[in-house]
Write a protein that holds these residues in place. Sequence first.
Motif, PDB file in Angstrom:
ATOM      1  N   SER A   2     -11.570  48.032  18.575  1.00  0.00           N
ATOM      2  CA  SER A   2     -12.669  47.128  18.233  1.00  0.00           C
ATOM      3  C   SER A   2     -13.903  47.900  17.775  1.00  0.00           C
ATOM      4  O   SER A   2     -14.756  47.348  17.078  1.00  0.00           O
ATOM      5  CB  SER A   2     -13.018  46.260  19.443  1.00  0.00           C
ATOM      6  OG  SER A   2     -13.415  47.057  20.543  1.00  0.00           O
ATOM      7  N   HIS A  18     -15.795  46.385  14.741  1.00  0.00           N
ATOM      8  CA  HIS A  18     -17.078  45.716  14.946  1.00  0.00           C
ATOM      9  C   HIS A  18     -18.249  46.663  15.189  1.00  0.00           C
ATOM     10  O   HIS A  18     -19.393  46.216  15.226  1.00  0.00           O
ATOM     11  CB  HIS A  18     -16.970  44.747  16.135  1.00  0.00           C
ATOM     12  CG  HIS A  18     -15.847  43.779  16.013  1.00  0.00           C
ATOM     13  ND1 HIS A  18     -15.798  42.807  15.027  1.00  0.00           N
ATOM     14  CD2 HIS A  18     -14.703  43.636  16.737  1.00  0.00           C
ATOM     15  CE1 HIS A  18     -14.686  42.096  15.164  1.00  0.00           C
ATOM     16  NE2 HIS A  18     -13.999  42.593  16.177  1.00  0.00           N
ATOM     17  N   ALA A  70     -17.103  44.593  21.336  1.00  0.00           N
ATOM     18  CA  ALA A  70     -16.132  43.547  21.633  1.00  0.00           C
ATOM     19  C   ALA A  70     -14.961  44.133  22.416  1.00  0.00           C
ATOM     20  O   ALA A  70     -14.550  45.278  22.193  1.00  0.00           O
ATOM     21  CB  ALA A  70     -15.637  42.909  20.337  1.00  0.00           C
ATOM     22  N   HIS A 105     -10.340  40.888  18.074  1.00  0.00           N
ATOM     23  CA  HIS A 105     -10.441  39.458  17.791  1.00  0.00           C
ATOM     24  C   HIS A 105     -11.646  38.802  18.443  1.00  0.00           C
ATOM     25  O   HIS A 105     -11.836  37.593  18.302  1.00  0.00           O
ATOM     26  CB  HIS A 105      -9.164  38.750  18.266  1.00  0.00           C
ATOM     27  CG  HIS A 105      -7.911  39.318  17.684  1.00  0.00           C
ATOM     28  ND1 HIS A 105      -7.608  39.243  16.341  1.00  0.00           N
ATOM     29  CD2 HIS A 105      -6.891  40.005  18.264  1.00  0.00           C
ATOM     30  CE1 HIS A 105      -6.459  39.841  16.119  1.00  0.00           C
ATOM     31  NE2 HIS A 105      -5.992  40.308  17.268  1.00  0.00           N
ATOM     32  N   ALA A 106     -12.456  39.593  19.158  1.00  0.00           N
ATOM     33  CA  ALA A 106     -13.591  39.024  19.894  1.00  0.00           C
ATOM     34  C   ALA A 106     -14.926  39.322  19.223  1.00  0.00           C
ATOM     35  O   ALA A 106     -15.973  39.286  19.880  1.00  0.00           O
ATOM     36  CB  ALA A 106     -13.589  39.561  21.328  1.00  0.00           C
ATOM     37  N   GLY A 107     -14.920  39.581  17.943  1.00  0.00           N
ATOM     38  CA  GLY A 107     -16.151  39.925  17.247  1.00  0.00           C
ATOM     39  C   GLY A 107     -17.182  38.816  17.240  1.00  0.00           C
ATOM     40  O   GLY A 107     -18.389  39.081  17.184  1.00  0.00           O
ATOM     41  N   ASP A 108     -16.735  37.544  17.299  1.00  0.00           N
ATOM     42  CA  ASP A 108     -17.684  36.436  17.299  1.00  0.00           C
ATOM     43  C   ASP A 108     -18.567  36.452  18.540  1.00  0.00           C
ATOM     44  O   ASP A 108     -19.692  35.950  18.526  1.00  0.00           O
ATOM     45  CB  ASP A 108     -16.932  35.105  17.194  1.00  0.00           C
ATOM     46  CG  ASP A 108     -15.940  34.915  18.337  1.00  0.00           C
ATOM     47  OD1 ASP A 108     -15.355  35.923  18.771  1.00  0.00           O
ATOM     48  OD2 ASP A 108     -15.744  33.771  18.769  1.00  0.00           O
ATOM     49  N   LYS A 109     -18.075  37.047  19.623  1.00  0.00           N
ATOM     50  CA  LYS A 109     -18.878  37.140  20.846  1.00  0.00           C
ATOM     51  C   LYS A 109     -20.113  38.011  20.608  1.00  0.00           C
ATOM     52  O   LYS A 109     -21.196  37.733  21.130  1.00  0.00           O
ATOM     53  CB  LYS A 109     -18.051  37.733  21.988  1.00  0.00           C
ATOM     54  CG  LYS A 109     -16.766  36.976  22.301  1.00  0.00           C
ATOM     55  CD  LYS A 109     -17.042  35.616  22.904  1.00  0.00           C
ATOM     56  CE  LYS A 109     -15.738  34.932  23.306  1.00  0.00           C
ATOM     57  NZ  LYS A 109     -15.979  33.588  23.869  1.00  0.00           N
ATOM     58  N   LEU A 123     -21.747  38.383  17.799  1.00  0.00           N
ATOM     59  CA  LEU A 123     -22.711  37.715  16.927  1.00  0.00           C
ATOM     60  C   LEU A 123     -23.560  36.693  17.676  1.00  0.00           C
ATOM     61  O   LEU A 123     -24.716  36.468  17.327  1.00  0.00           O
ATOM     62  CB  LEU A 123     -21.964  37.038  15.769  1.00  0.00           C
ATOM     63  CG  LEU A 123     -21.171  37.974  14.850  1.00  0.00           C
ATOM     64  CD1 LEU A 123     -20.439  37.166  13.779  1.00  0.00           C
ATOM     65  CD2 LEU A 123     -22.091  39.002  14.210  1.00  0.00           C
ATOM     66  N   SER A 124     -22.987  36.050  18.673  1.00  0.00           N
ATOM     67  CA  SER A 124     -23.717  35.006  19.403  1.00  0.00           C
ATOM     68  C   SER A 124     -24.405  35.527  20.663  1.00  0.00           C
ATOM     69  O   SER A 124     -25.179  34.804  21.283  1.00  0.00           O
ATOM     70  CB  SER A 124     -22.755  33.875  19.796  1.00  0.00           C
ATOM     71  OG  SER A 124     -21.697  34.378  20.612  1.00  0.00           O
ATOM     72  N   THR A 157     -32.051  37.903  18.504  1.00  0.00           N
ATOM     73  CA  THR A 157     -31.765  36.472  18.417  1.00  0.00           C
ATOM     74  C   THR A 157     -33.047  35.661  18.356  1.00  0.00           C
ATOM     75  O   THR A 157     -33.014  34.462  18.119  1.00  0.00           O
ATOM     76  CB  THR A 157     -30.957  36.015  19.645  1.00  0.00           C
ATOM     77  OG1 THR A 157     -31.668  36.393  20.832  1.00  0.00           O
ATOM     78  CG2 THR A 157     -29.596  36.671  19.651  1.00  0.00           C
TER      79      THR A 157
END
Length: 836
Positions: A349, A353, A373, A377-381, A383-384, A532
């Motif tokens: 990862s 990422h 991450a 497959h956990a890259g969206d974590k 970003l948020s 953020t």
Amino acid sequence: MLPTVEKRTNKHLSTKRRIMKIINQNPPSKGLQALTIFLSMGVILFLFNAFSAKPPPPNQNNNISGDSASLSDVVAMGQRYSKLKHGDKKQNRLAIVIPYLPPADGAPTFPSYFDLFAMSAAGSVDSIDYLIFHCFIPPSLLPNTESLPPNVKLINLSQKTTSYDEGNDNAPTECDMAKLFLRVTDQREKQNLLQTPIKKLTTMISHQIINMPYILVEYKPAFGHIFADYLKDYSHWGYSDLDVVLGDMTRWISNEEWNDYDIVTYGFGDQDKLYLRGQFTFHKNDPKYINQLWRDCKYLSEMDVRYAHPEKLKFESAEGCYSKAVITKTDLKVKWAVKAFSDVKEGSSIYAHGMYLSLGKDSYSPRSVLYTASNVHAGDKLLSLPHDWFQDTSRYKLYSQTDVPIQEYVGEKTKVETYRTLYNRNLDESLKDIKCMYWAPQTYQMDICTVNGNVGGNEVVTLENGVLWKQRFETTRDGMFPEGIVSFPFFHFQEWKRVYRSTQLLNSHNIRQANVPGVIITKEGTLPLLSTQRSSSTDWNIQSHPWSNSKPSHFEWIKSDTGATPEHPSYNRFCLRSSKKGNPTGATICNVAASWPPAGNATHIASSVEGSAMVHLLRYPSTSKTTKGTFRRGTNQFISSSWWDEKSINANEDVTLVLTLQITSLHMKEESLVQSLLAMADSNIFLWSGQPSVLLINVDSTEADEGEKMSELAKALQLIKDKFETDQKETASNQTFHLKNSLVAVVDSKKPVVSRKALMNMAMHAAPTRWIVSGLELERGLVLSKEASYFAIREAKIYADLPGHVFVIPQFASKRDDTRQNSGSEVNPVPEGRVL
């Protein structure tokens, strides 16, 4: 000095006796006698204290000079250093020792990733100091000590060999590092067993480490003994490297590791190989026993024997012999922990990422947290996730409780089987051929290599009373980390460092000076970590370090970012031409380097290394005396503090146009072709509507020493000067007024081919604004549209409140020629020389 003090003290006592004799012969009144005795004693005590007083310790400083002529002087310097105050020191404090020498065939600087290392080290300021011993780096190329965290100490072991001018960076030097390293032979020297004379041994080792700095790692196990005089105030000492990014080290080092173990080493899940990692291993500071464990390694303790046969010299990895020496002890407690990130697995990862380095809510506080991450497959974590998630005490309360260990042991302890224990059971001779580490000699493999499948990546290994144990651990408890996120205390980028250039890591320079939440570290370099929360655009203005008394102005961001000052050139060197090294695979060596000159200097040679390029400044906005600067001492020559005119540039909202042009020997054969290329450059600047621009022109002067080639080169250089060199008679009406905010320079590389990307990086590095438009290589025939400047300014204003952003602008082909202006049915050309 002690005998002198003692002699002076006796003299004071004799004086006291004479005074008392006179008093006894002529006894005065009792009151006068008492007063006389009181005053006499006071004078004697004052003189006694004055002569016997110790000199005060030097003030704390990040950069400590070590000019010395002998080993005893080096020892004295270490004793001097040990008196420095480290602030409010806790019971446990660790010193990480890192010797560094620049490569013999490279630039005399710290590596391009040094700023990334140093800024991340600030996160462990309350528990760890990083002592960096160095040689052969000129003062002008050292990092600004005011910008370094107080726990990063630069200790200079260079020694000037001749009388020299203080301002001469090229004065010959020697390095006292070899004298320090020869402490490994101290016992044999005392016993008169040396097979190589100490003077010859010093010369040989000095030659070795200067020409092959990598062999410094051989000495890591002995650092506790070699640098003992620098370590007296520390409970622990250890070693690491500069190619690491440090996270929340203070939070990760557990009380158990501080207090219960003699040696602790951090790996990335490969602890089935029981070697003490060179990337991060620390020891209890026990000078008599633990700091002497290395003596079982004869390649160190019998260094004189090894160097008595130079034809047989081979590199010896400390991770082999030293690891075996420790494992075979029965009175040590050692821990192999899984607490590191690494870039060795391309499918991880980290490659997908990147590695996130967050500075928390307040970038001025010394906090560093590394995370990424948990899988590709956990890259969206990522970003948020808020960048300061670890400071949310309601959701991640366990992380904020420093007395709670991050890793929790689960299950039972079981014994670890190495090939040595397996061999002792069945005497299988084939086991002697086992090898799990290609970099360590075969001799040590049976003790270091565990039997296949015996230790998993989620198991901690310990050595207790001569027995190896393993136990599983978990970090998935609620309240410790966000879902889909993994964190460790440091990241070793041993592969990525081979391709890093300084410009790829600019976002990591001085990141604690600005309101930047952190950086994302990737194989291609660093990117700003966006918050953020939206902040005001004024947050872009530079602010001072928490550990610095200086408060630089907004415009000084320009100067600090480029690295050039009126006193010295930029320490960022750009490799314009490189060639591949035979080993390691993928590594390169720089053949031609260049750097921007000091502000106010028209010409600058990048370095004393043969093949370095000459940089000539033809034009820069700060030539006007209305800009900030000073006059050169004893002359009327004005020296500006920057290349740019502060009054004409808005660093936050203006956009700099960055252009490069390569003029080859083929171009120079046709004068009209050179004129066309220069006209194209001038046209782009003209269409940029007075905003800042940087034009960097590379001229091929290969073999142009005489004859026809020399004549062609001279003509080309004259054409460039005629087009862009500053004219003292310039007015608002003449044809060069559009260049008033332009920096134009010529790089004379003396090589036929240089890297286009390196030229572009160098040009971008000089930009005075936050926003840059780059990618225009003029020899490819690119010309901006007249709308380009307008759109660039608009985007800069819209996104001014973000801490960083990148826009990719597509290039479209067009037949429209914006270098001509249409007026009705007629075509009115712009001034002559700008029409292609």
